[in-house]
Design a protein around this motif. Structure first.
Motif, PDB file in Angstrom:
ATOM      1  N   GLY A  26     -21.729  48.012   7.078  1.00 46.24           N
ATOM      2  CA  GLY A  26     -22.654  49.008   7.585  1.00 46.24           C
ATOM      3  C   GLY A  26     -22.118  49.714   8.808  1.00 46.24           C
ATOM      4  O   GLY A  26     -20.953  49.564   9.176  1.00 46.24           O
ATOM      5  N   ARG A  28     -26.954  49.764   6.566  1.00 47.70           N
ATOM      6  CA  ARG A  28     -26.414  48.491   6.083  1.00 47.70           C
ATOM      7  C   ARG A  28     -26.690  48.346   4.595  1.00 47.70           C
ATOM      8  O   ARG A  28     -27.745  48.765   4.118  1.00 47.70           O
ATOM      9  CB  ARG A  28     -27.064  47.332   6.853  1.00 47.70           C
ATOM     10  N   ILE A  70     -22.722  51.427   0.728  1.00 44.46           N
ATOM     11  CA  ILE A  70     -21.750  51.644   1.804  1.00 44.46           C
ATOM     12  C   ILE A  70     -20.392  51.969   1.200  1.00 44.46           C
ATOM     13  O   ILE A  70     -19.767  51.125   0.555  1.00 44.46           O
ATOM     14  CB  ILE A  70     -21.647  50.401   2.708  1.00 44.46           C
TER      15      ILE A  70
END
Length: 449
Positions: free
Chosen positions: A100, A8, A15
């Motif tokens: 995430g 995450r 990400i």
């Protein structure tokens, strides 16, 4: 790379589509030949979903695409659709800037340490088994199948008399857990929704449901004839509640209610080390007991896999009934709570029967939290003699000291340069003293370096 709830972080920084592609490749390279893939409502989930699915196919495994779905819907679908693993593109209760990846096994439990490390190693070493052009994986859509299977399981998991079905307000938080309203309506409840439009920018309120973010729900329940309010986070793995008076239900009280409803004599309930004594005492009244875990629903889920553990909960709003699934299931928790209210009476009265105790919390900023925690542990072991009756030291997640009249916990934050201090006792003066002692331990440990 993996935290207690998967990978995450901020989109475009931690990400990226490259990361999602790599995770998909790693999953397939680890022998997962069929992978269920879904996502929450965040806009960034669109390209992350596509990238991860492409990685799975590129390494010769098949993708079962369930589209936008709550995390528990995807986790349950791994078994329903006879897959080897499941993926949800989500940042759960985090802000819309984040996204995430959560990985699931057919039991509904998140990937454990060994499987997480296997994925991490492949990402670190760029080690993937790319398939030949004529051996690529396939992709098919099963959105309706997954959603309907989850709804059917929810309906079958509870019994609500239509003549006593509560009037419920469901705050979906603009997230993916719309199945809650659907099932409660099917059970005979009068249902009104709040923040029901799916929107990954979460315009109605922050994704995380808390006492501070649920003021609209509290007001709506208080000013209408609703019997209770339900609130979810963005991916639907959490559920918190408001009673019929519009009061926020304390998280430990909700944990105690679920625990006592699920457990009988000789049973155990799993919950983290920072769980209130209120839960211990409520369980003792029915002959059951609490077994403590590290903080994080993945650790609670691991404990609920043991045969005599009938329920697991984390006060953050993650609730697990292991006979249903090992994934925290917000819609299931909503149905269980509605069943409880329809059978046993107003939620406010049920909560008032749970005895609560004084609890103190603080966060102390430190520069070297791991070193500070080691010095705290050493000081605690010198100061407290576990040979004395009533004294226990638990170091599985921070340092928790249990005494005859209360407890304190010193634990480092997983994401910030903080050490968190919690103390609770059945007497207010004792709680203050324990809290003062614990805070001094941290301050002295900080000054030692």
């Amino acid at each position: 790379m993996f935290g207690t709830s998967g990978i995450r972080g901020p989109v475009g920084e931690e990400i990226t589509a490259t990361l999602a592609l790599s995770v998909g490749r790693a999953l397939a390279s680890e022998g997962n030949r069929r992978v269920v893939v879904g996502r929450d409502v965040r806009e960034s989930g669109t390209f992350l979903h596509e990238a991860l699915a492409a990685g799975v196919q590129e390494c010769g495994a098949d993708v079962v695409d369930v589209g936008v779905a709550a995390t528990p819907t995807v986790a349950r679908a791994v078994s329903t659709l006879e897959a080897d693993a499941g993926v949800v593109i989500t940042a759960s209760h985090n802000p819309p800037t984040d996204n995430g990846v959560k990985l699931w096994t057919p039991s509904g439990k998140a990937f454990g340490p060994d499987r997480r490390e296997a994925i991490s190693r492949r990402l670190r070493e760029d080690d993937y088994d790319l398939a030949a052009w004529d051996e690529l994986g396939s992709r098919r859509s099963c959105e309706t199948t997954a959603a309907d299977a989850h709804v059917r399981s929810l309906r079958e998991s509870v019994s609500v008399s239509r003549t006593d079905a509560p009037n419920v307000v469901v705050d979906l938080g603009n997230g993916a857990a719309g199945s809650t309203a659907r099932v409660l309506h099917d059970l005979g409840c009068t249902v009104r929704t709040l923040n029901g439009q799916e929107d990954g920018s979460f315009p109605g309120r922050p994704s995380e449901p808390t006492r501070e973010t649920l003021t609209d729900l509290m007001c709506m329940v208080a000013e209408t004839d609703a019997d209770l309010g339900i609130a979810h986070d963005g991916d639907g793995d959490r559920m918190l509640a408001v009673d019929g008076t519009g009061a926020f239900v304390p998280k430990d009280a909700l944990l105690a209610l679920f625990a006592v409803d699920a457990a009988g004599s000789g049973d155990r309930v799993a919950a983290p080390v920072d769980t209130s004594l209120a839960v211990d005492d409520a369980l003792a009244d029915v002959g059951a007991s609490l077994t403590r875990t590290r903080v994080g629903d993945v650790y609670v889920a691991e404990r609920t896999a043991e045969s005599d553990v009938v329920f697991g909960g984390e006060p953050s709003g993650a609730w697990i009934w292991p006979d249903q699934t090992l994934c925290p299931d917000g819609p299931l928790a909503a149905c269980k709570l509605v069943e409880l209210v329809s059978r046993d009476g107003p939620l406010s009265e049920l909560v008032s029967d749970i005895e609560t105790y004084p609890i103190e919390r603080d966060s102390i900023e430190v520069t070297e939290k791991s070193a500070v925690m080691e010095r705290v542990r050493e000081r605690v072991e010198r100061r407290y003699d576990v040979a004395e009756p009533g004294i226990e030291i638990d170091t599985r997640d921070g340092v928790r000291v249990s005494l005859t009249d209360g407890w304190f916990l010193v634990r480092k934050s997983g994401t910030q340069p903080l050490v968190r201090v919690t103390a609770e006792a059945r007497d207010e003066a004792v709680a203050r003293e324990l809290f003062h002692n614990a805070r001094e331990l941290v301050r002295n440990a900080t000054a030692d370096h």
